[in-house]
Write a protein that holds these residues in place. Structure first.
Motif, PDB file in Angstrom:
ATOM      1  N   ASP A  20       0.813  -1.220   0.000  1.00 18.60           N
ATOM      2  CA  ASP A  20       0.000   0.000   0.000  1.00 18.60           C
ATOM      3  C   ASP A  20       0.848   1.272   0.000  1.00 18.60           C
ATOM      4  N   GLY A  21       2.150   1.123  -0.313  1.00 20.35           N
ATOM      5  CA  GLY A  21       2.992   2.289  -0.532  1.00 20.35           C
ATOM      6  C   GLY A  21       3.622   2.907   0.690  1.00 20.35           C
ATOM      7  N   VAL A  22       3.531   2.266   1.842  1.00 20.02           N
ATOM      8  CA  VAL A  22       4.123   2.808   3.068  1.00 20.02           C
ATOM      9  C   VAL A  22       5.615   2.468   3.102  1.00 20.02           C
ATOM     10  N   ILE A  23       6.441   3.461   3.432  1.00 15.58           N
ATOM     11  CA  ILE A  23       7.900   3.313   3.424  1.00 15.58           C
ATOM     12  C   ILE A  23       8.425   3.092   4.841  1.00 15.58           C
ATOM     13  N   TYR A  24       9.264   2.069   4.977  1.00 19.40           N
ATOM     14  CA  TYR A  24       9.917   1.779   6.248  1.00 19.40           C
ATOM     15  C   TYR A  24      11.437   1.777   6.033  1.00 19.40           C
ATOM     16  N   PRO A  25      12.152   2.793   6.499  1.00 19.85           N
ATOM     17  CA  PRO A  25      13.611   2.784   6.390  1.00 19.85           C
ATOM     18  C   PRO A  25      14.206   1.576   7.103  1.00 19.85           C
ATOM     19  N   LEU A  26      15.207   0.966   6.478  1.00 20.13           N
ATOM     20  CA  LEU A  26      15.835  -0.233   7.019  1.00 20.13           C
ATOM     21  C   LEU A  26      17.258   0.078   7.477  1.00 20.13           C
ATOM     22  N   PRO A  27      17.713  -0.574   8.522  1.00 21.74           N
ATOM     23  CA  PRO A  27      19.051  -0.302   9.055  1.00 21.74           C
ATOM     24  C   PRO A  27      20.154  -1.025   8.290  1.00 21.74           C
ATOM     25  N   TYR A  28      20.144  -0.896   6.985  1.00 23.13           N
ATOM     26  CA  TYR A  28      21.145  -1.528   6.128  1.00 23.13           C
ATOM     27  C   TYR A  28      21.587  -0.544   5.058  1.00 23.13           C
ATOM     28  N   GLU A  29      22.810  -0.740   4.563  1.00 25.22           N
ATOM     29  CA  GLU A  29      23.307   0.113   3.483  1.00 25.22           C
ATOM     30  C   GLU A  29      22.869  -0.399   2.122  1.00 25.22           C
ATOM     31  N   GLY A  30      22.715  -1.710   1.984  1.00 28.74           N
ATOM     32  CA  GLY A  30      22.373  -2.268   0.685  1.00 28.74           C
ATOM     33  C   GLY A  30      21.539  -3.528   0.784  1.00 28.74           C
ATOM     34  N   PHE A  31      20.919  -3.886  -0.342  1.00 24.08           N
ATOM     35  CA  PHE A  31      20.016  -5.033  -0.379  1.00 24.08           C
ATOM     36  C   PHE A  31      20.733  -6.346  -0.077  1.00 24.08           C
ATOM     37  N   ILE A  32      21.943  -6.503  -0.581  1.00 24.47           N
ATOM     38  CA  ILE A  32      22.651  -7.767  -0.384  1.00 24.47           C
ATOM     39  C   ILE A  32      22.942  -8.011   1.086  1.00 24.47           C
ATOM     40  N   GLU A  33      23.176  -6.957   1.845  1.00 22.53           N
ATOM     41  CA  GLU A  33      23.352  -7.122   3.292  1.00 22.53           C
ATOM     42  C   GLU A  33      22.106  -7.735   3.929  1.00 22.53           C
ATOM     43  N   ILE A  34      20.943  -7.323   3.450  1.00 24.86           N
ATOM     44  CA  ILE A  34      19.697  -7.892   3.965  1.00 24.86           C
ATOM     45  C   ILE A  34      19.633  -9.388   3.671  1.00 24.86           C
ATOM     46  N   THR A  35      19.954  -9.753   2.435  1.00 30.35           N
ATOM     47  CA  THR A  35      19.849 -11.165   2.050  1.00 30.35           C
ATOM     48  C   THR A  35      20.817 -12.027   2.844  1.00 30.35           C
ATOM     49  N   ARG A  36      21.997 -11.505   3.115  1.00 28.55           N
ATOM     50  CA  ARG A  36      22.971 -12.275   3.892  1.00 28.55           C
ATOM     51  C   ARG A  36      22.526 -12.410   5.346  1.00 28.55           C
ATOM     52  N   ASP A  37      21.948 -11.357   5.892  1.00 30.64           N
ATOM     53  CA  ASP A  37      21.456 -11.414   7.265  1.00 30.64           C
ATOM     54  C   ASP A  37      20.276 -12.387   7.370  1.00 30.64           C
ATOM     55  N   ALA A  38      19.413 -12.357   6.345  1.00 29.35           N
ATOM     56  CA  ALA A  38      18.281 -13.284   6.328  1.00 29.35           C
ATOM     57  C   ALA A  38      18.771 -14.727   6.308  1.00 29.35           C
ATOM     58  N   LYS A  39      19.794 -14.990   5.511  1.00 32.74           N
ATOM     59  CA  LYS A  39      20.341 -16.349   5.433  1.00 32.74           C
ATOM     60  C   LYS A  39      20.951 -16.759   6.768  1.00 32.74           C
ATOM     61  N   ALA A  40      21.644 -15.821   7.415  1.00 28.77           N
ATOM     62  CA  ALA A  40      22.254 -16.123   8.704  1.00 28.77           C
ATOM     63  C   ALA A  40      21.202 -16.468   9.751  1.00 28.77           C
ATOM     64  N   HIS A  41      20.016 -15.875   9.617  1.00 30.62           N
ATOM     65  CA  HIS A  41      18.930 -16.148  10.557  1.00 30.62           C
ATOM     66  C   HIS A  41      18.016 -17.275  10.064  1.00 30.62           C
ATOM     67  N   GLN A  42      18.415 -17.912   8.952  1.00 31.33           N
ATOM     68  CA  GLN A  42      17.682 -19.032   8.370  1.00 31.33           C
ATOM     69  C   GLN A  42      16.227 -18.661   8.067  1.00 31.33           C
ATOM     70  N   LYS A  43      16.087 -17.478   7.476  1.00 24.30           N
ATOM     71  CA  LYS A  43      14.769 -17.007   7.062  1.00 24.30           C
ATOM     72  C   LYS A  43      14.794 -16.627   5.592  1.00 24.30           C
ATOM     73  N   SER A  44      13.626 -16.672   4.969  1.00 19.54           N
ATOM     74  CA  SER A  44      13.531 -16.154   3.611  1.00 19.54           C
ATOM     75  C   SER A  44      13.687 -14.643   3.655  1.00 19.54           C
ATOM     76  N   VAL A  45      14.055 -14.055   2.535  1.00 19.01           N
ATOM     77  CA  VAL A  45      14.253 -12.607   2.498  1.00 19.01           C
ATOM     78  C   VAL A  45      12.948 -11.887   2.824  1.00 19.01           C
ATOM     79  N   LEU A  46      11.842 -12.359   2.250  1.00 19.54           N
ATOM     80  CA  LEU A  46      10.560 -11.713   2.501  1.00 19.54           C
ATOM     81  C   LEU A  46      10.189 -11.787   3.985  1.00 19.54           C
ATOM     82  N   ALA A  47      10.312 -12.960   4.575  1.00 22.31           N
ATOM     83  CA  ALA A  47       9.969 -13.116   5.992  1.00 22.31           C
ATOM     84  C   ALA A  47      10.874 -12.265   6.867  1.00 22.31           C
TER      85      ALA A  47
END
Length: 300
Positions: A20-47
């Motif tokens: 619905d277009g709501v923006i939530y700033p994330l505490p990361y510099e880049g998208f790949i950092e998110i994906t690596r953190d998600a993998k470290a927590h054994q979660k899908s990127v979306l979850a």
């Protein structure tokens, strides 16, 4: 769920954007950092992103109020060619000086087991939303190529989808297929954006509409539409060939080919504006500028 990068008061911000277009700033510099953190927590990127969003406060402004940046600083952008029948027909036209019924090696590429995949751009040649894309000074027949882009990691996993503009010189490629790098790669010859659509957010990636519009003097001079269901090859197939015997960096973008080609008499001009839309992702807008002619050194 989408991911964007934007500039607000000189600060570069990575953010998640809900449906619905709501923006939530994330505490990361880049998208790949998110994906690596998600993998470290054994979660899908979306979850993982949804979990982060649930703990954050949204901002009080909309995407239209911020300066969007390229959503991912892709170390490399690769592209697949002749993946749609329309593209095959256009390449044949270029290579045969307009003999519509002639067959060429492009027909073989279209039907071959191995797809055409080539290096399109690098991080320093790629621009984002509202930045200039350049046309070459040594080409007289240039067009945008609107494409769906796959954001992949080094293992070949498709993480997200984006929009790509694979700027192309039809006359240079048509003169000789060995000139493909010059017909495809130059300064600011590739744009991606405006967002990354998380792969898990897409119910069917083979049912995405693609629309391209070109404006000249604020007048619409071309509009074309296509759908990814017209793609001959599967995304996993293209990615498998990209990663085969290759080093693929996390955050690499693979453009999947075009099915929208302006009329053969059309060429981009300085001052044109290109819009490429995939409704689920957004609209990638880029002004067109002509590069100044470079000095050529000739050995005596």
């Amino acid at each position: 769920m989408k991911i964007i990068r934007y500039r607000k008061e000189e600060e570069q911000i990575l953010a998640a954007v809900t449906s619905d277009g709501v923006i939530y700033p994330l505490p990361y510099e880049g998208f790949i950092e998110i994906t690596r953190d998600a993998k470290a927590h054994q979660k899908s990127v979306l979850a993982f992103v949804e979990g982060k969003v649930s703990t954050l406060l949204p901002v009080d402004y909309a995407m239209e109020e911020v300066e969007l940046l390229v959503p991912i600083e892709a170390p490399e952008v690769w592209a697949a060619g002749v993946t749609y029948e329309k593209s095959k027909e256009a390449r044949n036209y270029e290579a045969t000086n307009g003999k519509l019924d002639a067959q060429t090696f492009y027909d073989k590429v279209y039907d071959a087991q191995r797809p055409e995949i080539f290096l399109k751009s690098t991080i320093n040649r790629t621009v984002g939303p509202n930045q200039d894309v350049y046309i070459r000074s040594d080409s007289n027949w240039q067009i945008p190529e609107p494409e769906l882009g796959l954001v992949v990691n080094g293992d070949g996993e498709i993480l997200a989808y984006t929009i790509g503009n694979d700027m192309s010189c039809r006359d240079i490629e048509g003169e000789n297929p060995l000139y493909l790098p010059q017909a495809k790669i130059w300064k600011q010859s590739c744009s991606i954006g405006p967002a990354l659509l998380l792969a898990e957010s897409v119910e069917d990636a083979y049912q995405l509409d693609i629309i391209c519009r070109i404006y000249r003097d604020n007048q619409l001079v071309f509009e074309g539409t296509a759908n990814t269901r017209q793609l001959k090859r599967k995304y996993d197939e293209l990615v498998s060939y990209l990663t085969r015997e290759n080093i693929v960096f996390d955050g690499t973008v693979l453009l999947t080919g075009t099915c929208i080609v302006p009329p053969n008499e059309f060429t981009l001009q300085d001052g044109d504006k290109v819009e490429i839309e995939i409704p689920e992702i957004g609209i990638l807008r880029n002004p067109v500028k002509k590069q100044q002619s470079s000095k050529v050194l000739v050995a005596e």
